[in-house]
Motif scaffolding. Structure first.
Motif, PDB file in Angstrom:
ATOM      1  N   GLN A  37      37.084 -14.631  -5.777  1.00  0.00           N
ATOM      2  CA  GLN A  37      36.703 -15.119  -7.105  1.00  0.00           C
ATOM      3  C   GLN A  37      35.715 -14.111  -7.681  1.00  0.00           C
ATOM      4  O   GLN A  37      34.545 -14.101  -7.311  1.00  0.00           O
ATOM      5  CB  GLN A  37      36.095 -16.513  -7.007  1.00  0.00           C
ATOM      6  CG  GLN A  37      37.168 -17.575  -6.818  1.00  0.00           C
ATOM      7  CD  GLN A  37      36.569 -18.944  -6.703  1.00  0.00           C
ATOM      8  OE1 GLN A  37      35.997 -19.291  -5.670  1.00  0.00           O
ATOM      9  NE2 GLN A  37      36.671 -19.699  -7.783  1.00  0.00           N
ATOM     10  N   ASP A  38      36.224 -13.276  -8.569  1.00  0.00           N
ATOM     11  CA  ASP A  38      35.462 -12.119  -9.017  1.00  0.00           C
ATOM     12  C   ASP A  38      34.828 -12.365 -10.380  1.00  0.00           C
ATOM     13  O   ASP A  38      35.462 -12.883 -11.289  1.00  0.00           O
ATOM     14  CB  ASP A  38      36.398 -10.903  -9.091  1.00  0.00           C
ATOM     15  CG  ASP A  38      35.716  -9.707  -9.745  1.00  0.00           C
ATOM     16  OD1 ASP A  38      34.628  -9.340  -9.264  1.00  0.00           O
ATOM     17  OD2 ASP A  38      36.254  -9.181 -10.733  1.00  0.00           O
ATOM     18  N   ARG A  39      33.550 -11.990 -10.484  1.00  0.00           N
ATOM     19  CA  ARG A  39      32.836 -12.111 -11.764  1.00  0.00           C
ATOM     20  C   ARG A  39      32.459 -10.724 -12.286  1.00  0.00           C
ATOM     21  O   ARG A  39      31.375 -10.499 -12.777  1.00  0.00           O
ATOM     22  CB  ARG A  39      31.577 -12.968 -11.581  1.00  0.00           C
ATOM     23  CG  ARG A  39      31.855 -14.419 -11.236  1.00  0.00           C
ATOM     24  CD  ARG A  39      32.344 -15.187 -12.459  1.00  0.00           C
ATOM     25  NE  ARG A  39      32.537 -16.595 -12.174  1.00  0.00           N
ATOM     26  CZ  ARG A  39      33.687 -17.111 -11.744  1.00  0.00           C
ATOM     27  NH1 ARG A  39      34.732 -16.334 -11.537  1.00  0.00           N
ATOM     28  NH2 ARG A  39      33.804 -18.402 -11.508  1.00  0.00           N
TER      29      ARG A  39
ATOM     30  N   SER B 275      39.982 -13.167 -11.343  1.00  0.00           N
ATOM     31  CA  SER B 275      38.948 -12.262 -11.837  1.00  0.00           C
ATOM     32  C   SER B 275      38.821 -12.356 -13.348  1.00  0.00           C
ATOM     33  O   SER B 275      39.830 -12.478 -14.052  1.00  0.00           O
ATOM     34  CB  SER B 275      39.278 -10.822 -11.443  1.00  0.00           C
ATOM     35  OG  SER B 275      38.362  -9.944 -12.072  1.00  0.00           O
ATOM     36  N   ILE B 276      37.568 -12.265 -13.844  1.00  0.00           N
ATOM     37  CA  ILE B 276      37.373 -12.237 -15.292  1.00  0.00           C
ATOM     38  C   ILE B 276      37.830 -10.903 -15.883  1.00  0.00           C
ATOM     39  O   ILE B 276      37.978 -10.777 -17.078  1.00  0.00           O
ATOM     40  CB  ILE B 276      35.893 -12.499 -15.680  1.00  0.00           C
ATOM     41  CG1 ILE B 276      34.971 -11.486 -14.992  1.00  0.00           C
ATOM     42  CG2 ILE B 276      35.475 -13.923 -15.344  1.00  0.00           C
ATOM     43  CD1 ILE B 276      33.560 -11.490 -15.543  1.00  0.00           C
ATOM     44  N   VAL B 277      38.051  -9.897 -15.013  1.00  0.00           N
ATOM     45  CA  VAL B 277      38.545  -8.609 -15.510  1.00  0.00           C
ATOM     46  C   VAL B 277      39.930  -8.305 -14.925  1.00  0.00           C
ATOM     47  O   VAL B 277      40.294  -7.156 -14.721  1.00  0.00           O
ATOM     48  CB  VAL B 277      37.546  -7.454 -15.214  1.00  0.00           C
ATOM     49  CG1 VAL B 277      36.294  -7.603 -16.063  1.00  0.00           C
ATOM     50  CG2 VAL B 277      37.187  -7.411 -13.732  1.00  0.00           C
ATOM     51  N   GLU B 278      40.707  -9.385 -14.690  1.00  0.00           N
ATOM     52  CA  GLU B 278      42.055  -9.239 -14.126  1.00  0.00           C
ATOM     53  C   GLU B 278      42.892  -8.219 -14.915  1.00  0.00           C
ATOM     54  O   GLU B 278      43.515  -7.333 -14.343  1.00  0.00           O
ATOM     55  CB  GLU B 278      42.748 -10.607 -14.117  1.00  0.00           C
ATOM     56  CG  GLU B 278      44.230 -10.584 -13.752  1.00  0.00           C
ATOM     57  CD  GLU B 278      44.489 -10.185 -12.297  1.00  0.00           C
ATOM     58  OE1 GLU B 278      43.691 -10.584 -11.434  1.00  0.00           O
ATOM     59  OE2 GLU B 278      45.477  -9.452 -12.051  1.00  0.00           O
ATOM     60  N   ALA B 279      42.863  -8.354 -16.241  1.00  0.00           N
ATOM     61  CA  ALA B 279      43.708  -7.490 -17.066  1.00  0.00           C
ATOM     62  C   ALA B 279      43.298  -6.023 -16.953  1.00  0.00           C
ATOM     63  O   ALA B 279      44.136  -5.134 -16.992  1.00  0.00           O
ATOM     64  CB  ALA B 279      43.657  -7.929 -18.526  1.00  0.00           C
TER      65      ALA B 279
ATOM     66  N   ILE C 161      33.008  -3.898 -17.641  1.00  0.00           N
ATOM     67  CA  ILE C 161      33.737  -3.167 -18.677  1.00  0.00           C
ATOM     68  C   ILE C 161      32.853  -2.065 -19.269  1.00  0.00           C
ATOM     69  O   ILE C 161      31.786  -2.345 -19.811  1.00  0.00           O
ATOM     70  CB  ILE C 161      34.162  -4.134 -19.812  1.00  0.00           C
ATOM     71  CG1 ILE C 161      34.864  -5.369 -19.248  1.00  0.00           C
ATOM     72  CG2 ILE C 161      35.001  -3.403 -20.848  1.00  0.00           C
ATOM     73  CD1 ILE C 161      36.275  -5.162 -18.816  1.00  0.00           C
ATOM     74  N   PRO C 162      33.291  -0.803 -19.209  1.00  0.00           N
ATOM     75  CA  PRO C 162      32.493   0.278 -19.798  1.00  0.00           C
ATOM     76  C   PRO C 162      32.291   0.076 -21.304  1.00  0.00           C
ATOM     77  O   PRO C 162      33.223  -0.287 -22.014  1.00  0.00           O
ATOM     78  CB  PRO C 162      33.347   1.534 -19.540  1.00  0.00           C
ATOM     79  CG  PRO C 162      34.180   1.195 -18.354  1.00  0.00           C
ATOM     80  CD  PRO C 162      34.470  -0.270 -18.487  1.00  0.00           C
ATOM     81  N   ALA C 163      31.049   0.317 -21.744  1.00  0.00           N
ATOM     82  CA  ALA C 163      30.761   0.207 -23.176  1.00  0.00           C
ATOM     83  C   ALA C 163      30.966   1.535 -23.884  1.00  0.00           C
ATOM     84  O   ALA C 163      31.003   1.580 -25.106  1.00  0.00           O
ATOM     85  CB  ALA C 163      29.330  -0.293 -23.393  1.00  0.00           C
ATOM     86  N   ILE C 164      31.075   2.629 -23.123  1.00  0.00           N
ATOM     87  CA  ILE C 164      31.309   3.945 -23.725  1.00  0.00           C
ATOM     88  C   ILE C 164      32.704   4.404 -23.298  1.00  0.00           C
ATOM     89  O   ILE C 164      32.976   4.508 -22.097  1.00  0.00           O
ATOM     90  CB  ILE C 164      30.256   4.984 -23.263  1.00  0.00           C
ATOM     91  CG1 ILE C 164      28.848   4.384 -23.249  1.00  0.00           C
ATOM     92  CG2 ILE C 164      30.329   6.232 -24.136  1.00  0.00           C
ATOM     93  CD1 ILE C 164      28.261   4.071 -24.583  1.00  0.00           C
ATOM     94  N   VAL C 165      33.570   4.660 -24.254  1.00  0.00           N
ATOM     95  CA  VAL C 165      34.977   4.934 -23.975  1.00  0.00           C
ATOM     96  C   VAL C 165      35.445   6.146 -24.790  1.00  0.00           C
ATOM     97  O   VAL C 165      34.735   6.612 -25.671  1.00  0.00           O
ATOM     98  CB  VAL C 165      35.852   3.696 -24.311  1.00  0.00           C
ATOM     99  CG1 VAL C 165      35.486   2.512 -23.430  1.00  0.00           C
ATOM    100  CG2 VAL C 165      35.715   3.316 -25.786  1.00  0.00           C
ATOM    101  N   ASP C 166      36.655   6.614 -24.498  1.00  0.00           N
ATOM    102  CA  ASP C 166      37.220   7.732 -25.277  1.00  0.00           C
ATOM    103  C   ASP C 166      37.552   7.307 -26.704  1.00  0.00           C
ATOM    104  O   ASP C 166      37.283   8.036 -27.656  1.00  0.00           O
ATOM    105  CB  ASP C 166      38.496   8.262 -24.605  1.00  0.00           C
ATOM    106  CG  ASP C 166      38.171   9.204 -23.454  1.00  0.00           C
ATOM    107  OD1 ASP C 166      37.157   9.916 -23.561  1.00  0.00           O
ATOM    108  OD2 ASP C 166      38.917   9.211 -22.462  1.00  0.00           O
TER     109      ASP C 166
END
Lengths: 96, 521
Positions: A69-71, A38-42, B425-430
């Motif tokens: 296989q995650d995007r 995944s590109i967001v594994e972390a 990934i969220p663009a707005i965070v704490d």
């Protein structure tokens, strides 16, 4: 749900996930083998594994090899792709 | 034992950092002024009949006396088409010179071999305006002797003029040079338009080398950097590829989400009441910004408003607004495509400006301080409206401030346009990972799920509500992002500082620490 062939769902587009569900050799005993890229594994690696296992469990899949296989797909998308791939990997109605 | 101080953006800053004489934490956008007079400019002399042109880079590097431990500078006007940076570094390496401080004004091409300059000890320190994708992992490995200093477009000329960034040799990729060493970027075969970012380097560097592929026999009639500042000229086959300037940050959009955000922003700009005669405007080169620019022009046309100036990185789309008479002038610190380069060379209302005039807070007046509206983007914004445009969700540096903090501080209305999620990934965070632009200089955050107004701007909030704009709180946006994507695991960091984020006035607003996942790599 018994996995008898390779089933695939999803794409490699951004925001999507490609899922392949395949049978394992019968000698090794029933088990889920999970391979996640995944590109967001972390950030979301654990969450993705949890959602995949939960979806498979709801479908009654206990013996399969699952490649992800995650995007950057959201949870609802991961659930849908896993479900579709699992259905495609099972015997169709009337098939032995 | 290092003591930690707190910057006004709420970040812990150590009281000593390797390579810095002093560490003053950020106290507010206009809390500090110049500490003293400007640094002396180097002086030298010439004699009648002297020839500035040398045979090759090696001769020039010998002539300027480049030695171990010195500072070399470059500009980024040719962006990803630039060839001069690597050409010069390769020659320096061949000559066995080491331990250099390397500084570039912005994004430049970094190839697979770039890490070798650091691993081999040719480059041991850096002060940069922007960390390109390929450079982030190299710096995150912690290979430099000192943390990289990250400066804004206005902060860099300020640091040069204050003597904080002291340049030994400036190598200037020069699209056109005459035999006196006069330089411009509008003529020649590898044009880049404005040379705004190179001007402070040319004024203050101890020695200046113009590297060109177009030596003009005729004296230049348009002069951006005068020969009075240029020691030597070196001719090479090719300084770079102009067609690669318009890559990277610059893109137009058909993405319906981006267009929705742009429509919200344009409506917010109109509701602010700032679109009136004498209006000044800056928007970036991202898809949302370009779309906003067109929509704002539509409002100006409908309301018969005549604008004053357009500022910043200039594209063909800004040029067309000047040509259609929407604005009196363009102030161009960086030409972002071939249309902008052509216009700078031909339209007297398209004016080249220096980075110091663009955004340096410590001179007698910079252009960003006269801005009405600026539209910016973000990697992350937090619920205090602080913006991160430097580190990714993994803590690795992958972008940079550019003029973001400068324009946000200067403009009457600063709007950050961002999708609610970047991928997942969220663009707005704490709390943003790295504060680059402080929340007190940000007025509005625009997403496809509505506009959040900084609580300090109740006036704007009232105007937006009257105009029936989709106003939400920043906390609602943050909650919505997490509801859709889940809460991301944030990176953990070691105590090792790999980057220092300078605010435009030279104070330290935040530091970049090494992610645990990168320690010992």
């Amino acid at each position: 749900m018994k996995i008898v062939r390779n089933g695939q769902a999803g794409t490699l587009e951004s925001g999507d996930v490609m899922v392949i569900v395949s049978p394992r050799s019968p000698e090794a005993g029933a088990q889920l083998e999970l391979e996640v890229h995944s590109i967001v594994e972390a950030q979301y690696g654990e969450e993705i594994r949890r959602v995949v296992r939960e979806t498979l469990s709801e479908l009654g899949v206990v013996d399969a090899r699952v490649t992800i296989q995650d995007r950057g797909a959201l949870d609802y998308c991961i659930r849908a792709r896993v479900e579709a791939a699992a259905h495609r990997a099972t015997a169709a109605d009337g098939e032995k | 034992m290092r003591l930690n101080m707190l910057s006004a953006a709420g970040r812990e800053i150590p009281d000593s950092i390797a390579g810095r004489k002093t560490v003053a934490p950020y106290r507010g956008p206009f809390a500090s002024g110049p500490a003293g007079p400007r640094a002396p400019m180097p002086a030298s002399c010439s004699r009648p009949g002297e020839n500035k042109t040398l045979a090759n880079l090696k001769e020039a590097i010998q002539a300027v006396g480049l030695k171990d431990g010195m500072t070399v500078s470059f500009h980024h006007h040719l962006r990803f088409g630039d060839r001069v940076t690597n050409m010069v570094l390769d020659t320096i390496r061949e000559m066995g010179i080491r331990d250099l401080k390397f500084t570039v004004t912005g994004p430049h091409p970094v190839d697979d071999l770039f890490a070798n300059y650091i691993e081999d000890g040719v480059i041991t320190r850096m002060e940069h305006g922007f960390i390109v994708d390929e450079l982030g992992p190299i710096l995150t490995r912690g290979l430099l002797r000192e943390p990289v200093t990250i400066r804004t477009h206005g902060g860099r000329p300020r640091a040069i003029e204050a003597g904080e960034l002291s340049i030994d040799v400036a190598f200037i990729a020069a699209p056109c040079v005459d035999r006196f060493g006069n330089i411009n970027g509008a003529d020649g075969t590898s044009r880049c338009g404005s040379l705004g970012y190179a001007m402070a380097d040319a004024q203050y560097a101890r020695r200046v080398v113009a590297v060109t592929d177009s030596l003009s026999q005729a004296p230049l009639t348009r002069i951006s950097i005068p020969g009075t500042q240029v020691d030597h000229i070196v001719c090479v086959d090719n300084i770079g590829d102009s067609s690669k300037i318009a890559t990277g940050a610059i893109r137009s959009t058909k993405n319906p989400r981006d267009i929705l955000i742009a429509q919200e922003i344009a409506a917010a700009v109109e509701a602010s009441g700032l679109v009136r005669d004498g209006f000044s405007f800056q928007a970036g080169t991202g898809g949302v910004s370009l779309a906003v620019t067109q929509l704002v022009a539509g409002i100006m046309q409908r309301e018969k408003v005549h604008g004053s100036f357009l500022l910043g990185g200039i594209t063909g789309s800004t040029v067309s607004l000047l040509e259609q008479g929407f604005f009196d002038a363009i102030y161009d610190v960086q030409s972002f495509d071939l249309d902008a380069i052509a216009s700078l060379g031909s339209n007297p209302r398209h004016v080249e400006i220096s980075a110091s005039y663009y955004a340096n807070p410590h001179n007698k007046g910079c252009a960003v301080h006269g801005l009405d509206v600026v539209i910016l983007s973000a990697l992350e914004v937090d619920t205090k409206f602080n913006v991160n445009v430097l580190t990714g969700a993994d803590g690795v540096m992958r972008a940079g401030p550019g003029g973001h903090p400068d324009t946000a501080a200067g403009a009457k209305l600063t709007i950050i346009g961002t999708p609610l999620l970047h991928g997942r990934i969220p663009a707005i965070v704490d709390d943003v990972i790295t504060v680059v632009t402080p929340g007190e200089t940000v007025d509005v955050v625009a997403t496809e799920y509505g506009l959040a107004v900084n609580p300090a701007r109740q006036d704007l909030l009232q105007s937006f509500k009257q105009a029936r704009l989709p106003v939400v709180s920043i906390q609602e946006l943050k909650a919505r992002a997490e509801q859709m994507a889940g809460t991301p695991k944030r990176p953990e960091f070691t105590d090792e500082i790999i980057g220092v984020v300078e605010y435009r006035d030279g104070t330290v607003i935040d530091v970049v620490r090494q992610p645990v996942a990168w320690a010992g790599r």
